[in-house]
Design an enzyme around this catalytic site. Structure first.
Site, mmCIF file in Angstrom:
data_model
loop_
_atom_site.group_PDB
_atom_site.id
_atom_site.type_symbol
_atom_site.label_atom_id
_atom_site.label_comp_id
_atom_site.label_asym_id
_atom_site.label_seq_id
_atom_site.Cartn_x
_atom_site.Cartn_y
_atom_site.Cartn_z
ATOM 1 N N SER A 58 1.551 2.745 10.362
ATOM 2 C CA SER A 58 0.905 1.456 10.613
ATOM 3 C C SER A 58 1.877 0.285 10.632
ATOM 4 C CB SER A 58 -0.175 1.191 9.555
ATOM 5 O OG SER A 58 0.393 1.004 8.280
ATOM 6 N N LYS A 131 1.362 -3.960 4.349
ATOM 7 C CA LYS A 131 1.102 -4.707 5.579
ATOM 8 C C LYS A 131 1.894 -6.009 5.548
ATOM 9 C CE LYS A 131 -2.246 -1.751 6.613
ATOM 10 N NZ LYS A 131 -2.112 -0.737 7.691
#
Length: 289
Positions: A58, A131
């Site tokens: 990701s 993230k």
């Protein structure tokens, strides 16, 4: 060199203590050093610094599957996260686990996993995520402008770290993050809007909601493994022109944290923690001559 009392005589107690230390056999000293090293590793992992394994794609190509990053766990005790930083956090109930199911290990495997958890080198838990911070409390985050870019407080972002973006032709779906487009989100107080760098596969705040700042474990500031990918995770200039709600006081210059600055904050905390630990006192007393 002998130790003398005030009257010039040799102190027999210190002489015996020195002789005892010198005569400690290796088979006794080595386990002691291993225990001390383990205690220090647990102390550092718990309060200061931790290594995290990257289990998914990701954050590609900033972070690849199998990379290990160092996370500063004390930096957000003195300031809040800012846009552009890469952070590790615990997902809320809305965040789906991103770690693939692994076969249940045997007794030896569970023991190794426990030790790895203590020193911070094991695989992450199913609710640990990494993230990039896109929006801070009060920011208005949306996608997209006429060029398909994410906007923060109306300012479009040029994101050089995004090499694979989500398609524009898919309609937005609040249940999944396949589409690039999403409705404007006003980041609630005390929360962050985070997104992965690989937007095609990242399940992030676009569909799973913002993340409480209290859930942030720390800032990932360096890739340390494999050695061929050793690099710092600096804050890009992408957000320099973004105006609007920030944690700094009005009129203050924009915050541009650096990995080096975070390490400077980490060193005093590390020294203070070590000085207060019994393990540190044991090492210094056993090595004194």
């Amino acid at each position: 060199m002998q130790t003398l009392d005030e009257d010039g005589t040799v102190d027999p107690w210190r002489r015996r203590a020195r002789r005892t230390r010198r005569q400690m056999p290796l088979w006794q000293e080595l386990p002691l050093l291993l225990v001390v090293a383990f205690c220090l590793a647990v102390l550092i992992r718990t309060f200061l610094l931790q290594a995290f394994f990257i289990p998914s794609g990701s954050m590609e190509d900033t972070l690849l599957v199998g990379d290990r990053v160092l996370v500063n766990k004390v930096v957000y005790d003195v300031r809040d996260p800012v846009r552009g930083e890469v952070v590790v956090f615990r997902g809320t109930d809305r965040w789906a686990p991103q770690v693939d199911e692994q076969p249940k290990p045997g007794v030896a495997g569970r023991l190794a996993r426990t030790v790895g958890d203590l020193v911070g080198v094991s695989r992450p838990g199913e609710k640990d995520f990494i993230k990039r911070v896109i929006g801070v409390p009060g920011d208005r985050v949306a996608c997209c402008d006429s060029q398909g870019r994410v906007t923060v407080n109306g300012t479009p972002l040029n994101e050089p770290y995004v090499l694979r973006d989500s398609p524009l032709d898919l309609p937005p779906n609040p249940q999944e993050c396949r589409s690039r487009r999403f409705d404007e989100v006003v980041v609630p107080p005390g929360q962050l809007f985070v997104m992965g760098d690989h937007r095609e596969v990242s399940q992030d705040a676009r569909c799973q909601g913002p993340v409480p700042i209290d859930n942030v474990v720390g800032r990932a500031f360096m890739v340390v493994w494999p050695s061929s990918r050793w690099t710092s995770l600096s804050v890009p200039s992408t957000f320099d022109d973004v105006s609007g709600p920030v944690t700094a006081s009005p009129g203050a210059p924009p915050v541009r944290p650096t990995p080096q600055g975070d390490v400077v904050l980490l060193v005093p905390a590390l020294v203070a923690a070590l000085r207060g630990s019994r393990a540190f006192r044991a090492v210094t007393s056993s090595s004194a001559t």
